[in-house]
Design a protein around this motif. Structure first.
Motif, PDB file in Angstrom:
ATOM      1  N   SER A  35      -9.830  40.752  16.915  1.00 24.71           N
ATOM      2  CA  SER A  35      -8.750  39.924  17.467  1.00 24.71           C
ATOM      3  C   SER A  35      -7.486  40.051  16.634  1.00 24.71           C
ATOM      4  N   LEU A  36      -7.622  40.042  15.317  1.00 25.56           N
ATOM      5  CA  LEU A  36      -6.454  40.200  14.450  1.00 25.56           C
ATOM      6  C   LEU A  36      -5.817  41.577  14.621  1.00 25.56           C
ATOM      7  N   GLN A  37      -6.639  42.586  14.887  1.00 23.48           N
ATOM      8  CA  GLN A  37      -6.090  43.922  15.116  1.00 23.48           C
ATOM      9  C   GLN A  37      -5.271  43.956  16.401  1.00 23.48           C
ATOM     10  N   VAL A  38      -5.751  43.245  17.422  1.00 21.62           N
ATOM     11  CA  VAL A  38      -4.994  43.164  18.679  1.00 21.62           C
ATOM     12  C   VAL A  38      -3.652  42.476  18.444  1.00 21.62           C
ATOM     13  N   LEU A  92     -11.272  31.253  11.141  1.00 19.24           N
ATOM     14  CA  LEU A  92     -12.602  31.756  11.505  1.00 19.24           C
ATOM     15  C   LEU A  92     -13.366  30.770  12.374  1.00 19.24           C
ATOM     16  N   ASP A  93     -13.271  29.489  12.062  1.00 20.39           N
ATOM     17  CA  ASP A  93     -14.033  28.485  12.809  1.00 20.39           C
ATOM     18  C   ASP A  93     -13.549  28.337  14.255  1.00 20.39           C
ATOM     19  N   LEU A  94     -12.330  28.764  14.537  1.00 21.97           N
ATOM     20  CA  LEU A  94     -11.816  28.636  15.901  1.00 21.97           C
ATOM     21  C   LEU A  94     -12.599  29.491  16.889  1.00 21.97           C
ATOM     22  N   LEU A  95     -13.178  30.588  16.403  1.00 24.51           N
ATOM     23  CA  LEU A  95     -13.892  31.507  17.280  1.00 24.51           C
ATOM     24  C   LEU A  95     -15.393  31.245  17.324  1.00 24.51           C
ATOM     25  N   HIS A 141      -6.418  34.945  22.744  1.00 28.29           N
ATOM     26  CA  HIS A 141      -5.672  33.822  23.334  1.00 28.29           C
ATOM     27  C   HIS A 141      -5.857  32.544  22.513  1.00 28.29           C
ATOM     28  N   ILE A 142      -7.062  32.326  22.006  1.00 27.58           N
ATOM     29  CA  ILE A 142      -7.314  31.135  21.190  1.00 27.58           C
ATOM     30  C   ILE A 142      -6.460  31.165  19.926  1.00 27.58           C
ATOM     31  N   LEU A 143      -6.390  32.330  19.288  1.00 22.87           N
ATOM     32  CA  LEU A 143      -5.584  32.442  18.069  1.00 22.87           C
ATOM     33  C   LEU A 143      -4.095  32.268  18.368  1.00 22.87           C
TER      34      LEU A 143
END
Length: 399
Positions: free
Chosen positions: A300-303, A259-262, A239-241
């Protein structure tokens, strides 16, 4: 099915089938077994089911003066009712009010025949039609007459609730077992006007898809309860991405850009762990914060790729991700494909099938485009009125 093979009843609410009207074939409704834990609940591939949605054809009807009795062959329930008093006793034993008109009808969906118990309220009787107002009270010509409209509505309700043999019937309600025979206690039922069989064809296309994606897959719970926080963290990271890509209108990015967002997710999990667990981790070497962060980003990128939100146009060491809905080149490629191929005689009438569009875009633009990504592009183009869908899976240019 033994009680040990059934999922615990306290967990049935986790299965979305439990709270939905299951669209099962009649043959499966006749074969599913009742739960050993809760009477009135049936299990299909461990999915708890108690209410269904069925479409079929009325195959038997019998009408009396003050009630309707519909049946069919051996599947019908033999009421053996010959008098009004006997009917009243039967209605009372079934806990129905005597003010209701009892209706029994058997429907056939091509796989089996099942009995449906339907009832109609007495307010639909002719005697309850609205009283015609006096001439002085009648509205002027051309004005809205609520009494006349109410009478039309009741007449429409009456016609939709009285069916003949061969009519298409749709029934919704809980499944019951009465006198050792399976039946549906209809909470909602109506006649389906389907002169060209469009409703039945749509039903035959939709139900097998539900079986493949849902009903035929057994209801399973996560065996490892410790995976719960991890799954929840991946969901939050996704959701953040998504929010970041949408707010910043990002067209392409690399993993180290986000990367820093997580970082807060990994740090917050470490802070919420108990002291004894932190002490155990100090003595046993585990993944570092950086490793956890990279693993979380990878999942997350895979999702996002599985959902079609992002894709990689070229798979190389330089991991460059394109945002599907913001990739103007991809939108143009899909639109050009539909424009060119819709002119061909094969696709002139109905348009291009989604699988044909997918194959053409993979050949002309990128072999890494997924069907999910294409669906997002088609939805975006349709919202922009660039294309129009002629069916659930065919598209053509908007003229």
């Amino acid at each position: 099915m033994d009680q040990g093979d059934e999922p615990p009843s306290v967990l049935w609410g986790l299965d979305p089938v439990f709270s939905a009207f299951a669209r099962l074939y009649v043959k499966d409704l006749l074969q599913i077994q009742e739960s050993c834990q809760v009477p009135g609940i049936y299990l299909y591939n461990s999915h708890p089911i108690y209410k269904v949605d069925v479409l079929g054809t009325v195959v038997y009807k019998r009408e009396r003066e003050d009630f309707f009795c519909y049946g069919g062959n051996v599947a019908a329930i033999n009421l053996d009712v010959t008098t009004r008093e006997t009917l009243g006793e039967y209605v009372t034993s079934c806990q129905w009010s005597n003010s209701d008109l009892l209706r029994h009808q058997v429907m056939d969906d091509g796989t089996g025949v099942i009995n449906c118990l339907c009832w109609k309220n007495e307010k639909w009787k002719e005697s309850d039609d609205p009283v015609v107002p006096r001439a002085s009270e009648q509205p002027e010509t051309g004005c809205f007459d609520p009494l006349a409209e109410l009478k039309k509505l009741r007449e429409a309700q009456r016609k939709r609730s009285q069916l003949e043999i061969g009519d298409t019937l749709r029934v919704r309600g809980p499944v019951k077992t009465s006198r050792q025979q399976r039946e549906i206690m209809a909470s909602t039922f109506y006649k389906v006007n389907d002169p060209v069989m469009a409703e039945q064809i749509a039903w035959m296309l939709e139900v097998p898809e539900l079986y493949r994606k849902c009903y035929d897959k057994p209801f399973q719970l996560q065996a490892n309860t410790t995976s719960g926080p991890t799954v929840g963290r991946v969901t939050r990271a996704t959701h953040i991405l998504k929010d970041f890509l949408k707010k910043k209108t990002v067209t392409k990015f690399r993993p180290y850009d986000v990367l820093d967002l997580l970082q807060p997710l990994v740090c917050s999990q470490a802070q919420t762990k108990p002291e004894d667990q932190l002490s155990d981790q100090a003595s046993v070497a585990g993944p570092s914060t950086g490793q956890q962060l990279r693993q979380l980003l990878k999942e997350s990128l895979q999702v996002l790729q599985d959902e079609g939100a992002v894709y990689r146009k070229v798979k190389s060491e330089d991991e460059l991700y394109h945002v599907t809905e913001q990739d103007k080149d991809l939108l143009i490629a899909v639109k050009d494909t539909i424009r060119e191929d819709s002119k061909r005689e094969k696709y002139a009438e109905k348009g291009c099938h989604v699988l044909h569009i997918l194959s053409a875009v993979r050949q002309r633009y990128s072999p890494n485009i997924s069907k999910e990504a294409l669906q997002l592009v088609l939805k975006t183009l349709e919202c922009n009125s660039d294309i129009i869908s002629t069916s659930n899976s065919h598209y053509t240019m908007f003229s």
